[in-house]
Write an enzyme that holds these catalytic residues in place. Structure first.
Site, short mmCIF file in Angstrom:
data_model
loop_
_atom_site.label_atom_id
_atom_site.label_comp_id
_atom_site.label_asym_id
_atom_site.label_seq_id
_atom_site.Cartn_x
_atom_site.Cartn_y
_atom_site.Cartn_z
N HIS A 1 34.50 -3.04 27.79
CA HIS A 1 35.49 -3.44 28.79
C HIS A 1 35.20 -2.59 30.03
CE1 HIS A 1 37.62 -3.95 24.91
NE2 HIS A 1 38.23 -4.97 25.47
N ASP B 1 36.52 0.83 29.72
CA ASP B 1 35.91 1.76 28.74
C ASP B 1 34.85 2.59 29.42
OD1 ASP B 1 37.21 0.22 26.78
OD2 ASP B 1 35.42 -0.99 26.41
C1 XUL Z 1 41.21 -6.76 20.25
C2 XUL Z 1 39.78 -7.08 20.35
C3 XUL Z 1 39.16 -6.76 21.65
C4 XUL Z 1 38.13 -7.74 22.10
C5 XUL Z 1 37.59 -7.48 23.46
O1 XUL Z 1 41.78 -7.03 19.02
O2 XUL Z 1 39.17 -7.52 19.41
O3 XUL Z 1 38.62 -5.48 21.55
O4 XUL Z 1 37.05 -7.80 21.23
O5 XUL Z 1 38.58 -7.41 24.43
#
Ligand code: XUL
Ligand code: CO
Length: 438
Positions: free
Chosen positions: A102, A105
């Protein structure tokens, strides 16, 4: 790479099933060919930056426990670069070919959007350098549209147009960065795109806004020439009570309804499937059936705990059934197997990250080899084919080819005596599966 963060841990090698070394692969042998491809090309393992590098292992009852010597907790680009160095050292030592992140992150969220964008750009320069040095690729990028308080009521489904605009700007920039890093995909997980009560929710407006949002993303993708694959990641609840992307079928329906299906595939996550009361192989089969199985977030839930525990997958049975679906659809194209999993709060040392990933990789290596044998031997496939054989000719074929009518079927039915289908033989097939797995 400059400083070593995982000191005392060497590159993890394949040593075979008999080794006593716990920091070795027993089954995952990256270069070994299974069928027509090397294991590493079948499985395309990826590190989830948020869980491996950033997560502190806090839970609703207590703070973080994890030792993360690479992270001083400051919201600085300098700290973010150091975390990236540690991440790439970790991936190299494990032989992971991919990672996912993300925006928040890899870089800090700062006081305003411009400052956050600048920080992300600065860290992205560093990530690009590390990617070049190591050959590790970005499997997919995404934007965190769920952590900041502004997103408490959703992002692309927020009742506030200003929040919606900030979310759009954030995705725009995350797409730019993903593109710049040669990302193979971009994921939309709903985050808080859902609701807690209909008493305050205009569902039609929210889902309509979400569709507009995704269309804008498709437009922008074309504009910047980003060729990566878009993914939607289904999840039925948590954090919202009702999530709009609740499972694979709901996502496919949403995409079809809003003319988006050609632009998206699905990223299926095991623990999300089980929260939706599906087995993960069901979700994979639903996605693959629509030609839309793109990528996998590999983890597992705990059958005794009712939330998204994101544990490392160690169940060979499950990995076998997952890789069966994957092999049947011809393997990953742009996607991969991203360990969206975190070590337990009790497993707080950096070395635990290695044990966790080694276990996950060995589990899927075993699953892959077993699934490959099941397909090669063909006994299971033959059973299923025979089960439906009545649709290959005669009256069944008229159904398959769309020629049958209620009248023609009635004519056929009136000539029949008592009819029962053949036994489903579930237990026999479960025994058969055991013969391969054990
Ligand atoms: C949340 C989840 C996230 C997604 C990316 O449950 O799985 O981490 O993979 O936003
Ligand atoms: Co996920």
């Amino acid at each position: 790479m400059n400083q070593e963060y995982f000191t005392g841990i060497k590159t993890i090698a394949y040593e075979g099933p008999k080794t006593r070394n716990r920091l070795a692969f027993r089954h995952y042998n990256a270069e070994e060919v299974v069928g027509k491809k090397k294991m590493k090309d079948h499985l395309r393992f990826s590190m989830a930056y948020w869980h491996a590098m950033k997560n502190t292992s806090s839970d609703p009852f207590g703070g973080g426990t994890r030792q993360r010597p690479w992270d001083d907790g400051s919201s600085t680009v300098e700290n973010a670069r150091r975390v990236a160095d540690a991440g790439f050292e970790f991936m190299q030592k494990l032989g992971l070919g991919f990672y996912c992140f993300h925006d928040r992150d890899v870089a800090p969220e700062l006081g305003d959007l411009q400052a956050s964008n600048d920080a992300l750009d600065a860290v992205a320069d560093h990530l690009r350098k590390l990617q070049r040095q190591t050959g590790i690729k970005l499997l997919w990028g995404t934007a965190c549209l769920f952590a900041h308080p502004r997103y408490m009521q959703g992002a692309a489904t927020s009742p506030s147009a200003d929040v919606y605009a900030i979310a759009a700007a954030q995705v725009k920039h995350a797409m730019d960065v993903t593109h710049r890093l040669g990302g193979l995909g971009y994921t939309f997980w709903g985050g808080r795109e859902g609701y807690a009560t209909l008493l305050n929710t205009d569902m039609k407006r929210e889902t309509g806004n979400l569709a507009h949002f995704l269309h804008m993303a498709v437009e922008y993708k074309k504009k910047i020439g980003f060729k990566g694959q878009f993914y939607i990641e289904p999840k039925p609840r948590e954090p919202s009570t009702h999530q709009y992307d609740s499972d694979a079928a709901a996502c496919l329906n949403f995409l079809r309804e809003h003319d988006l299906l050609e632009h998206f595939k699905l990223n299926i996550e095991t623990n999300h499937a089980t929260l939706a009361l599906h087995r993960v192989e069901h979700e994979l089969a639903v996605a693959a059936g629509a030609g839309a199985l793109g990528s996998i977030d590999a983890n597992t839930g705990d059958e005794l705990v009712g939330w998204d525990t994101d544990q490392f997958p160690t169940n060979v049975y499950m990995a076998t059934q997952m890789t069966l679906q994957l092999l049947k659809m011809g393997g990953f194209k742009t996607g991969g197997l991203n360990f969206d999993a975190k070590v337990r709060r009790e497993s707080y040392e950096p070395v635990d990250l290695f044990h966790a990933h080694i276990g996950g990789m060995d589990t899927f290596a075993r699953g892959l080899k077993i699934a490959h044998r099941i397909i090669e031997d063909g006994e299971l496939d033959r059973f299923v084919k025979t089960r439906y054989a009545s649709f290959d000719n005669g009256i069944g074929k008229t159904v398959t080819t769309g020629k049958a009518t209620f009248e023609s079927l009635e004519k056929h039915a009136l000539k029949l005596g008592p009819v029962l289908p053949a036994s489903g033989r579930q237990e026999m097939l479960e025994n058969l599966l055991n013969d391969y797995v054990l």
